[in-house]
Design a protein around this motif. Structure first.
Motif, mmCIF file in Angstrom:
data_model
loop_
_atom_site.group_PDB
_atom_site.id
_atom_site.type_symbol
_atom_site.label_atom_id
_atom_site.label_comp_id
_atom_site.label_asym_id
_atom_site.label_seq_id
_atom_site.Cartn_x
_atom_site.Cartn_y
_atom_site.Cartn_z
ATOM 1 N N UNK A 227 0.779 -1.199 0.110
ATOM 2 C CA UNK A 227 -0.123 0.053 -0.294
ATOM 3 C C UNK A 227 0.917 1.236 0.045
ATOM 4 N N UNK A 228 2.010 1.346 0.732
ATOM 5 C CA UNK A 228 2.905 2.328 0.814
ATOM 6 C C UNK A 228 3.510 2.618 -0.704
ATOM 7 N N UNK A 229 3.639 1.509 -1.289
ATOM 8 C CA UNK A 229 4.319 1.766 -2.565
ATOM 9 C C UNK A 229 3.324 2.268 -3.458
ATOM 10 N N UNK A 230 2.180 1.782 -3.430
ATOM 11 C CA UNK A 230 1.324 2.203 -4.417
ATOM 12 C C UNK A 230 0.930 3.730 -4.025
ATOM 13 N N UNK A 231 0.964 4.240 -2.685
ATOM 14 C CA UNK A 231 1.026 5.482 -2.579
ATOM 15 C C UNK A 231 1.718 6.510 -3.179
ATOM 16 N N UNK A 232 3.153 6.194 -3.115
ATOM 17 C CA UNK A 232 4.007 6.672 -3.762
ATOM 18 C C UNK A 232 3.817 6.828 -5.204
ATOM 19 N N UNK A 233 3.725 5.697 -5.863
ATOM 20 C CA UNK A 233 3.312 5.971 -7.244
ATOM 21 C C UNK A 233 2.197 6.626 -7.524
ATOM 22 N N UNK A 234 1.207 6.716 -6.814
ATOM 23 C CA UNK A 234 0.018 7.742 -7.298
ATOM 24 C C UNK A 234 0.319 9.172 -7.068
ATOM 25 N N UNK A 235 1.243 9.520 -6.179
ATOM 26 C CA UNK A 235 1.521 10.887 -5.618
ATOM 27 C C UNK A 235 2.579 11.186 -7.176
ATOM 28 N N UNK A 236 3.384 10.371 -7.641
ATOM 29 C CA UNK A 236 4.097 10.719 -8.764
ATOM 30 C C UNK A 236 2.990 10.928 -10.073
ATOM 31 N N UNK A 237 2.352 10.031 -10.151
ATOM 32 C CA UNK A 237 1.182 9.813 -11.177
ATOM 33 C C UNK A 237 0.371 11.326 -11.256
ATOM 34 N N UNK A 238 -0.262 11.594 -10.032
ATOM 35 C CA UNK A 238 -1.040 12.843 -9.742
ATOM 36 C C UNK A 238 -0.218 14.002 -10.124
ATOM 37 N N UNK A 239 1.042 14.021 -9.855
ATOM 38 C CA UNK A 239 1.856 15.035 -10.296
ATOM 39 C C UNK A 239 2.342 15.165 -11.732
ATOM 40 N N UNK A 240 2.246 14.153 -12.273
ATOM 41 C CA UNK A 240 2.530 14.218 -13.948
ATOM 42 C C UNK A 240 1.129 14.480 -14.761
ATOM 43 N N UNK A 241 -0.184 14.127 -14.102
ATOM 44 C CA UNK A 241 -1.370 14.256 -14.631
ATOM 45 C C UNK A 241 -2.308 15.043 -13.774
ATOM 46 N N UNK A 242 -3.333 14.584 -13.270
ATOM 47 C CA UNK A 242 -4.108 15.564 -12.292
ATOM 48 C C UNK A 242 -4.315 14.717 -10.872
ATOM 49 N N UNK A 243 -4.977 15.265 -9.953
ATOM 50 C CA UNK A 243 -5.330 14.569 -8.856
ATOM 51 C C UNK A 243 -6.325 13.559 -8.867
ATOM 52 N N UNK A 244 -6.950 13.279 -10.101
ATOM 53 C CA UNK A 244 -8.013 12.230 -10.280
ATOM 54 C C UNK A 244 -7.385 11.021 -10.577
ATOM 55 N N UNK A 245 -6.285 11.091 -11.076
ATOM 56 C CA UNK A 245 -5.195 9.737 -11.338
ATOM 57 C C UNK A 245 -4.873 8.892 -10.355
ATOM 58 N N UNK A 246 -5.063 7.381 -10.418
ATOM 59 C CA UNK A 246 -4.440 6.693 -9.583
ATOM 60 C C UNK A 246 -3.812 5.271 -10.159
ATOM 61 N N UNK A 247 -2.903 4.544 -9.763
ATOM 62 C CA UNK A 247 -2.379 3.745 -10.149
ATOM 63 C C UNK A 247 -3.329 2.109 -10.114
ATOM 64 N N UNK A 248 -2.824 1.234 -10.895
ATOM 65 C CA UNK A 248 -3.549 -0.060 -10.345
ATOM 66 C C UNK A 248 -2.798 -1.143 -10.693
ATOM 67 N N UNK A 249 -2.183 -1.996 -9.716
ATOM 68 C CA UNK A 249 -1.382 -3.170 -10.003
ATOM 69 C C UNK A 249 -2.212 -4.339 -10.213
ATOM 70 N N UNK A 250 -1.768 -5.228 -11.386
ATOM 71 C CA UNK A 250 -2.483 -6.441 -11.456
ATOM 72 C C UNK A 250 -1.704 -7.054 -12.885
ATOM 73 N N UNK A 251 -2.062 -8.171 -13.309
ATOM 74 C CA UNK A 251 -1.611 -8.699 -14.322
ATOM 75 C C UNK A 251 -2.694 -8.406 -15.526
ATOM 76 N N UNK A 252 -1.970 -7.994 -16.688
ATOM 77 C CA UNK A 252 -2.944 -7.703 -17.964
ATOM 78 C C UNK A 252 -3.288 -8.788 -18.567
ATOM 79 N N UNK A 253 -4.250 -8.461 -19.234
ATOM 80 C CA UNK A 253 -4.680 -9.612 -20.332
ATOM 81 C C UNK A 253 -5.425 -10.955 -19.903
ATOM 82 N N UNK A 254 -6.695 -10.676 -19.463
ATOM 83 C CA UNK A 254 -7.584 -11.560 -18.819
ATOM 84 C C UNK A 254 -8.173 -12.623 -19.563
ATOM 85 N N UNK A 255 -7.938 -12.615 -21.172
ATOM 86 C CA UNK A 255 -8.426 -13.512 -21.782
ATOM 87 C C UNK A 255 -7.866 -14.756 -21.756
#
Length: 612
Positions: A227-255
């Motif tokens: 959770x701490x790691x995601x919080x740090x990533x979120x702060x960086x993303x929000x500074x690059x985009x806007x305050x509405x953006x949030x990261x999501x960790x997962x494995x892509x491609x669910x087919x």
């Protein structure tokens, strides 16, 4: 349904300088349902047969297959491949209704399917004209649909396969393609249980990075690091985009396809498996295509060099398993004598000099008892006969030890151009006189299509020059020694009688054994050793070795001493042959007379076996 016949015209080694004649294919080879193994020396056409099949049928692994200029025989401008399939069930035949032919009449009539691939090229502009696979009973056939061709694809394992690369997870991995074609996954997408499990896994991953467990309860301690790691990533993303953006960790491609591409096949509890283990695992996965349930298409597997990365015991274990497979057809190639010794002769197809010869009972002059005998006694040493350009069968160790050195001496003297190794000739020690059981492997029932592998049979005439008799006293009574045993004497037989009997015996052997490519070469004098004793070229050398190996013999009557040893089976034949072979290899003063009557049979046998 199984591939029952292949015909080739002007494909690679299988061609001729004359015009293509549909009545005279350059290869006309039958296959049996079950296991077929193409065996023979290098460059004998084994891979050409495999390639012709997969070029026409294509593979489940979608190998890139197309005709190239190298596939045409010499300067021919037209090549042709025909494949015939037999024993089609109703469920299989329904896919090919408009292309089927029929053999037999009435209730005995059975459908067959013939595929035709005819390719032309222009040598002036070096252009190969596009051509499609057709099917039918006439000369040209009619084009197969893509749907029909799907039911004819083969499973193919190439030589020196990289099993490790094929089994690891990656985009479009070979393993994922195999699994996608299996009924466990085929045509099952969003509703497959693996997709549901994958989605549940992704939710658990998302929860972890939000500081929750699978039941939405808060995590504590080190488990909050995510959770701490995601919080740090979120702060960086929000500074690059806007305050509405949030990261999501997962494995892509669910087919389902994406999930299968992430799977890895391994052996449970096996750490860092070697190439041989991985190769067996890869073969097991590839052969899944042949054992699918509810599949009404062709079940044909092509495996080149089955022995790749496998030690002899592993090879034998696999071939045992494959010989027991039911309801599938396999066509293999091999260079392994170990496999050759383990296979049933009925499963072998011997390739030699642009021809192929099935060794089933309908093709050879072997009788059923011969097949039983050979499958018991044809060990890995004797199985090298399947890979030779010429063969010399001998009765025992003495001939096997002597012949290579003898042939090398003949080469050095210019009598033959190549020694046995250079000529690709195998000396096969039968260990007895069961020559016919082995030589009839090379005799064909079809006298118009005989093999071109020269087979020499070296044997003794076995007419004794001496007789062993009980010694009699003046009154005609048997003399016994102080130990009570009968005293024997050795009498030289009449030379004319011996000669006449030897000539008659030699004539009988040659009449019975000389057939097609098989030719008998008979010692004119009793045995090999007696012929060497009488040889004008090697007699003195043989006598010196005889006296060294048997120091107790009377040097003043060596002929009788040799006769006694032969009669009583006390001659050390192997040791004498070993020492004579060494002498031939090391002593340049020894010269073999090409016309020496006592050993000319050996010279002639070597000449025939080496095509000299």
């Amino acid at each position: 349904m199984h591939l029952s016949n292949i015909k080739l015209w002007n494909f690679r080694k299988y061609g001729s300088e004359s015009e293509l004649d549909l009545e005279e294919p350059n290869l006309d080879l039958n296959f049996k349902n079950g296991l077929n193994v193409l065996i023979g020396e290098n460059d004998s056409g084994k891979s050409g047969i495999i390639d012709a099949i997969k070029i026409v049928l294509k593979t489940h692994s979608y190998d890139w297959l197309r005709i190239s200029h190298e596939d045409f025989f010499k300067d021919s401008t037209n090549l042709r491949i025909e494949l015939e399939f037999s024993d089609l069930s109703d469920n299989e035949a329904k896919h090919f209704i408009e292309w089927l032919g029929w053999k037999g009449e009435g209730e005995e009539a059975a459908p067959f399917l013939r595929l035709i691939y005819n390719v032309h090229r222009n040598l002036e502009d070096y252009f190969i004209y596009p051509s499609d696979v057709k099917a039918g009973v006439d000369e040209r056939g009619y084009q197969l649909t893509a749907e029909a061709r799907e039911y004819l694809k083969v499973t193919y394992l190439k030589p020196l396969r990289d099993a490790q690369t094929e089994l690891i997870p990656k985009r479009n991995s070979r393993l994922s393609k195999i699994l996608q074609g299996h009924e466990a996954f085929k045509d099952k997408e969003e509703n497959h249980i693996l997709v549901q499990l994958f989605q549940e896994f992704n939710v658990s991953v998302e929860n972890y990075f939000q500081g929750k467990d699978k039941d939405q309860n808060p995590l504590v301690g080190d488990n909050l690091k995510g959770k701490e790691l995601k919080s740090k990533v979120d702060k960086l993303i929000q500074s690059f985009y806007d305050q509405e953006k949030e990261s999501n960790f997962g494995i892509s491609g669910g087919s389902l396809k994406n999930i299968l591409e992430r799977l890895e096949l391994s052996l449970k509890d096996e750490i860092n498996p070697g190439l041989g283990t991985l190769n067996r695992l890869f073969m097991a996965s590839e052969l899944l295509h042949l054992e699918k349930n509810n599949w009404s298409g062709l079940r044909l597997g092509l495996i080149e060099e089955l022995e790749a990365h496998l030690h002899p015991q592993a090879q034998m274990q696999i071939i045992e398993a494959l010989q027991e497979k039911q309801n599938i057809q396999l066509i293999l190639t091999t260079h392994s004598p170990s496999l050759g010794s383990k296979l049933n002769l009925e499963n072998l197809i011997l390739c030699s000099k642009n021809s192929a010869f099935p060794l089933g009972s309908q093709y050879t002059e072997l009788i059923p008892e011969d097949y039983v005998f050979l499958e018991r006694f044809l060990d890995a040493t004797k199985a090298n006969l399947f890979f030779a350009k010429g063969l010399i069968f001998v009765e025992g160790w003495a001939e096997e030890l002597l012949l290579p050195a003898f042939a090398q001496k003949l080469k050095l003297q210019g009598i033959i151009p190549k020694n046995l190794t250079e000529a690709g000739v195998s000396v096969v020690n039968i260990g007895n006189t069961a020559f016919l059981r082995y030589s009839q492997i090379f005799l064909r029932t079809d006298k118009e299509n005989i093999m071109d592998i020269p087979v020499s049979l070296i044997t003794d005439v076995d007419i004794r020059d001496y007789e062993k008799r009980a010694k009699l006293d003046a009154q005609g009574k048997v003399i016994k020694g102080s130990d009570g045993k009968v005293v024997y004497e050795y009498i030289k037989r009449n030379s004319t009688d011996v000669q006449n009997e030897s000539i008659a015996k030699k004539s009988t052997i040659e009449k019975d054994w000389n057939k097609q490519v098989v030719k008998a070469f008979v010692a004119p004098n009793w045995t090999l050793e007696y012929a060497l004793y009488k040889s004008t070229s090697l007699g003195s050398t043989f006598n010196d070795i005889f006296k060294i190996v048997h120091p107790q013999v009377d040097p003043s009557s060596l002929e009788m001493e040799l006769g006694k040893k032969l009669i009583n089976k006390g001659l050390k034949k192997t040791e004498i042959a070993h020492q004579l072979a060494q002498k031939l290899s090391s002593d340049s003063s020894i010269v073999i007379d090409e016309n020496d009557p006592s050993i000319k049979y050996l010279i002639d046998a070597i000449k025939y076996g080496t095509n000299a």
